[in-house]
Design a protein around this motif. Structure first.
Motif, PDB file in Angstrom:
ATOM      1  N   GLU A  39      -9.147   8.401  12.914  1.00 33.42           N
ATOM      2  CA  GLU A  39      -9.913   7.193  12.702  1.00 33.42           C
ATOM      3  C   GLU A  39     -10.621   7.120  11.309  1.00 33.42           C
ATOM      4  OE1 GLU A  39      -9.993   4.103  14.792  1.00 33.42           O
ATOM      5  OE2 GLU A  39      -8.542   5.239  15.285  1.00 33.42           O
ATOM      6  N   GLU A  40     -11.315   7.977  11.169  1.00 32.28           N
ATOM      7  CA  GLU A  40     -12.204   8.425   9.857  1.00 32.28           C
ATOM      8  C   GLU A  40     -11.130   8.302   8.476  1.00 32.28           C
ATOM      9  OE1 GLU A  40     -15.876  11.074  10.945  1.00 32.28           O
ATOM     10  OE2 GLU A  40     -13.865  12.314  10.369  1.00 32.28           O
ATOM     11  N   VAL A  41     -10.036   8.811   8.792  1.00 33.44           N
ATOM     12  CA  VAL A  41      -9.168   8.532   7.512  1.00 33.44           C
ATOM     13  C   VAL A  41      -8.390   7.064   7.410  1.00 33.44           C
ATOM     14  CG1 VAL A  41      -6.646   9.352   6.623  1.00 33.44           C
ATOM     15  CG2 VAL A  41      -8.217  10.991   7.777  1.00 33.44           C
ATOM     16  N   LYS A  42      -8.158   6.483   8.519  1.00 35.76           N
ATOM     17  CA  LYS A  42      -7.609   4.919   8.617  1.00 35.76           C
ATOM     18  C   LYS A  42      -8.674   4.214   8.104  1.00 35.76           C
ATOM     19  CE  LYS A  42      -8.268   2.337  12.257  1.00 35.76           C
ATOM     20  NZ  LYS A  42      -9.299   1.450  12.541  1.00 35.76           N
ATOM     21  N   ASP A  43     -10.178   4.376   8.412  1.00 36.81           N
ATOM     22  CA  ASP A  43     -11.283   3.509   8.373  1.00 36.81           C
ATOM     23  C   ASP A  43     -11.555   3.648   6.611  1.00 36.81           C
ATOM     24  OD1 ASP A  43     -11.571   2.581  10.694  1.00 36.81           O
ATOM     25  OD2 ASP A  43     -13.215   4.049  11.031  1.00 36.81           O
ATOM     26  N   ALA A  44     -11.300   4.942   6.046  1.00 39.05           N
ATOM     27  CA  ALA A  44     -11.268   5.115   4.711  1.00 39.05           C
ATOM     28  C   ALA A  44     -10.163   4.305   4.024  1.00 39.05           C
ATOM     29  CB  ALA A  44     -11.444   6.620   4.363  1.00 39.05           C
ATOM     30  N   ILE A  45      -9.067   4.395   4.372  1.00 43.04           N
ATOM     31  CA  ILE A  45      -7.911   3.805   3.633  1.00 43.04           C
ATOM     32  C   ILE A  45      -8.082   2.129   3.596  1.00 43.04           C
ATOM     33  CG2 ILE A  45      -5.389   3.654   3.490  1.00 43.04           C
ATOM     34  CD1 ILE A  45      -5.322   6.362   4.266  1.00 43.04           C
ATOM     35  N   VAL A  46      -8.425   1.694   5.001  1.00 43.02           N
ATOM     36  CA  VAL A  46      -8.726   0.207   5.014  1.00 43.02           C
ATOM     37  C   VAL A  46      -9.913  -0.178   3.998  1.00 43.02           C
ATOM     38  CG1 VAL A  46      -9.400  -1.494   6.656  1.00 43.02           C
ATOM     39  CG2 VAL A  46      -7.612   0.146   7.510  1.00 43.02           C
ATOM     40  N   GLY A  47     -10.731   0.460   4.053  1.00 41.53           N
ATOM     41  CA  GLY A  47     -11.996   0.448   3.142  1.00 41.53           C
ATOM     42  C   GLY A  47     -11.671   0.274   1.691  1.00 41.53           C
ATOM     43  N   ILE A  48     -10.706   1.249   1.207  1.00 40.46           N
ATOM     44  CA  ILE A  48     -10.512   1.362  -0.034  1.00 40.46           C
ATOM     45  C   ILE A  48      -9.687  -0.075  -0.360  1.00 40.46           C
ATOM     46  CG2 ILE A  48      -8.786   2.582  -1.569  1.00 40.46           C
ATOM     47  CD1 ILE A  48      -9.346   5.039  -0.300  1.00 40.46           C
ATOM     48  N   TYR A  49      -8.641  -0.346   0.507  1.00 39.06           N
ATOM     49  CA  TYR A  49      -7.863  -1.597   0.416  1.00 39.06           C
ATOM     50  C   TYR A  49      -8.623  -2.886   0.276  1.00 39.06           C
ATOM     51  CZ  TYR A  49      -5.444  -5.776   2.318  1.00 39.06           C
ATOM     52  OH  TYR A  49      -5.003  -7.084   2.352  1.00 39.06           O
ATOM     53  N   LYS A  50      -9.716  -2.882   1.136  1.00 36.58           N
ATOM     54  CA  LYS A  50     -10.728  -4.140   1.178  1.00 36.58           C
ATOM     55  C   LYS A  50     -11.223  -4.285  -0.354  1.00 36.58           C
ATOM     56  CE  LYS A  50     -10.778  -5.113   5.984  1.00 36.58           C
ATOM     57  NZ  LYS A  50     -11.404  -4.816   7.248  1.00 36.58           N
ATOM     58  N   GLU A  51     -11.736  -3.050  -0.486  1.00 34.90           N
ATOM     59  CA  GLU A  51     -12.506  -3.048  -1.902  1.00 34.90           C
ATOM     60  C   GLU A  51     -11.554  -3.528  -3.135  1.00 34.90           C
ATOM     61  OE1 GLU A  51     -16.021  -1.131  -3.819  1.00 34.90           O
ATOM     62  OE2 GLU A  51     -15.664  -1.895  -1.755  1.00 34.90           O
ATOM     63  N   LYS A  52     -10.423  -3.062  -2.981  1.00 31.12           N
ATOM     64  CA  LYS A  52      -9.540  -3.282  -4.130  1.00 31.12           C
ATOM     65  C   LYS A  52      -8.941  -4.838  -4.082  1.00 31.12           C
ATOM     66  CE  LYS A  52      -8.053   0.639  -6.524  1.00 31.12           C
ATOM     67  NZ  LYS A  52      -7.152   1.467  -6.970  1.00 31.12           N
TER      68      LYS A  52
ATOM     69  N   ILE B 285       0.737  -1.221  -0.025  1.00 35.04           N
ATOM     70  CA  ILE B 285       0.071  -0.035   0.023  1.00 35.04           C
ATOM     71  C   ILE B 285       0.993   1.391   0.072  1.00 35.04           C
ATOM     72  CG2 ILE B 285      -1.822   1.373   1.480  1.00 35.04           C
ATOM     73  CD1 ILE B 285      -2.633  -1.477   2.551  1.00 35.04           C
ATOM     74  N   ALA B 286       0.704   2.029  -0.973  1.00 35.07           N
ATOM     75  CA  ALA B 286       1.496   3.273  -1.150  1.00 35.07           C
ATOM     76  C   ALA B 286       0.749   4.511  -0.578  1.00 35.07           C
ATOM     77  CB  ALA B 286       2.135   3.538  -2.674  1.00 35.07           C
ATOM     78  N   ILE B 287       1.414   5.148   0.237  1.00 40.36           N
ATOM     79  CA  ILE B 287       0.679   6.501   0.680  1.00 40.36           C
ATOM     80  C   ILE B 287       1.561   7.666   0.375  1.00 40.36           C
ATOM     81  CG2 ILE B 287      -0.549   7.736   2.463  1.00 40.36           C
ATOM     82  CD1 ILE B 287      -1.313   5.308   3.845  1.00 40.36           C
ATOM     83  N   ASP B 288       1.123   8.749  -0.450  1.00 41.54           N
ATOM     84  CA  ASP B 288       1.905   9.667  -0.805  1.00 41.54           C
ATOM     85  C   ASP B 288       1.306  11.269  -0.474  1.00 41.54           C
ATOM     86  OD1 ASP B 288       4.351   8.704  -2.145  1.00 41.54           O
ATOM     87  OD2 ASP B 288       3.022   7.945  -3.404  1.00 41.54           O
TER      88      ASP B 288
ATOM     89  N   PRO C 149       5.386   1.316  -8.474  1.00 47.29           N
ATOM     90  CA  PRO C 149       4.270   1.930  -9.546  1.00 47.29           C
ATOM     91  C   PRO C 149       3.396   0.620  -9.646  1.00 47.29           C
ATOM     92  CG  PRO C 149       6.435   1.408 -10.869  1.00 47.29           C
ATOM     93  CD  PRO C 149       6.649   1.229  -9.345  1.00 47.29           C
ATOM     94  N   ASN C 150       3.576  -0.502  -9.111  1.00 46.63           N
ATOM     95  CA  ASN C 150       2.744  -1.684  -9.071  1.00 46.63           C
ATOM     96  C   ASN C 150       1.975  -1.920  -7.945  1.00 46.63           C
ATOM     97  OD1 ASN C 150       3.135  -2.036 -11.910  1.00 46.63           O
ATOM     98  ND2 ASN C 150       4.953  -3.306 -11.587  1.00 46.63           N
ATOM     99  N   ALA C 151       2.105  -0.985  -6.920  1.00 40.95           N
ATOM    100  CA  ALA C 151       1.443  -0.927  -5.810  1.00 40.95           C
ATOM    101  C   ALA C 151       0.021  -1.548  -5.898  1.00 40.95           C
ATOM    102  CB  ALA C 151       1.576   0.231  -5.038  1.00 40.95           C
ATOM    103  N   ASP C 152      -0.342  -2.268  -5.075  1.00 44.89           N
ATOM    104  CA  ASP C 152      -1.758  -2.913  -4.972  1.00 44.89           C
ATOM    105  C   ASP C 152      -2.729  -1.778  -4.601  1.00 44.89           C
ATOM    106  OD1 ASP C 152      -1.334  -6.128  -4.971  1.00 44.89           O
ATOM    107  OD2 ASP C 152       0.108  -5.144  -3.614  1.00 44.89           O
ATOM    108  N   VAL C 153      -2.592  -0.776  -3.785  1.00 39.52           N
ATOM    109  CA  VAL C 153      -3.294   0.216  -3.444  1.00 39.52           C
ATOM    110  C   VAL C 153      -2.349   1.515  -3.262  1.00 39.52           C
ATOM    111  CG1 VAL C 153      -4.841   1.256  -1.753  1.00 39.52           C
ATOM    112  CG2 VAL C 153      -4.874  -1.214  -2.062  1.00 39.52           C
TER     113      VAL C 153
END
Ligand code: DC
Length: 223
Positions: free
Chosen positions: A207-220, A5-8, A136-140
């Motif tokens: 918490e909201e940001v963390k949950d949003a990112i975990v949600g995006i990961y689970k989705e993808k 997971i890449a976070i920039d 460049p090929n990070a999963d999320v």
């Protein structure tokens, strides 16, 4: 195959706080690449290098022996045998890192360290060019940002809570200048990768940001 997971995003957007929480929830390793650039800056400061002198900078950066390991799940940065983690958050080190990280040789030196970690482990890696250059090929891919005002306020609170006296306007100006340098440098400038999801944390709590990112990961990744 490891999952990455890449976070920039810009300075003060909350990348490290959020990345740590996401990593903990998913049992991934958190890789703080800013700390690697800060370790390089610390090394350059210790060796009295003038970062404006490109030749001196490029010559001296070769000698920096930077490595990382994990103690109780926390990233520790070493310069040779010395654990320098405790010195890296100083403003002076941050300023030097912002200047020296614009240099291609400095970036090249840290690239394989970052890629090797991502190849060997499931990682949440934060920085400026993780989604665009390093992985460049990070999963999320996440581009985490917030307004300059909000970021200055957060940094001000962080420093005053530690008992440091500081001026919020100075911090805001520093953030704006750092954004300018990070986004407009020639080598690996900070920008949102085309396939990155934009998360603006200006009106969100941690918490909201963390949950949003975990949600995006689970989705993808999970579907
Ligand atoms: O995220 P930070 O403030 O710890 O980063 C310190 C400096 O290093 C910052 O000015 C930008 C630079 N940096 C970079 O150029 N690329 C990265 N992947 C991480 C940080």
């Amino acid at each position: 195959m490891s999952c990455n997971i890449a976070i920039d995003g810009p300075a003060g957007a909350g990348k490290s706080t959020i990345a740590k929480k996401v990593a903990k929830e998913l049992s991934f390793i958190y890789v703080d690449t800013g700390a690697m650039y800060r370790a390089m800056a610390y090394y350059l400061l210790k060796n009295n290098v003038n970062a404006e002198d490109i030749r001196e900078l490029e010559e001296k950066c070769e000698g920096a022996d930077i490595s990382i390991c994990y103690q109780d799940g926390e990233q520790q940065v070493f310069l040779g045998e010395e654990n320098v983690t405790a010195y890296l958050r100083a403003e002076e080190v941050g300023r030097m890192a912002s200047v020296s990280s614009a240099n291609g040789k400095v970036r090249e030196k840290l690239l394989s360290l970052q890629r090797n970690l991502a190849a060997q482990h499931d990682v949440v890696m934060d920085g400026r060019d993780i989604g665009t250059t390093i992985l460049p090929n990070a999963d999320v891919k996440i581009y985490l940002t917030a307004s300059a005002d909000k970021r200055a306020k957060r940094r001000y609170l962080e420093l005053t809570e530690k008992g440091e006296t500081c001026d919020i306007e100075e911090i805001r100006q520093d953030i704006i200048e750092r954004d300018e340098r990070d986004m407009h440098r020639e080598v690996s400038p900070l920008r949102q990768a085309e396939d990155a999801v934009l998360v603006d944390s200006s009106q969100m709590n941690i918490e909201e940001v963390k949950d949003a990112i975990v949600g995006i990961y689970k989705e993808k990744v999970k579907h």
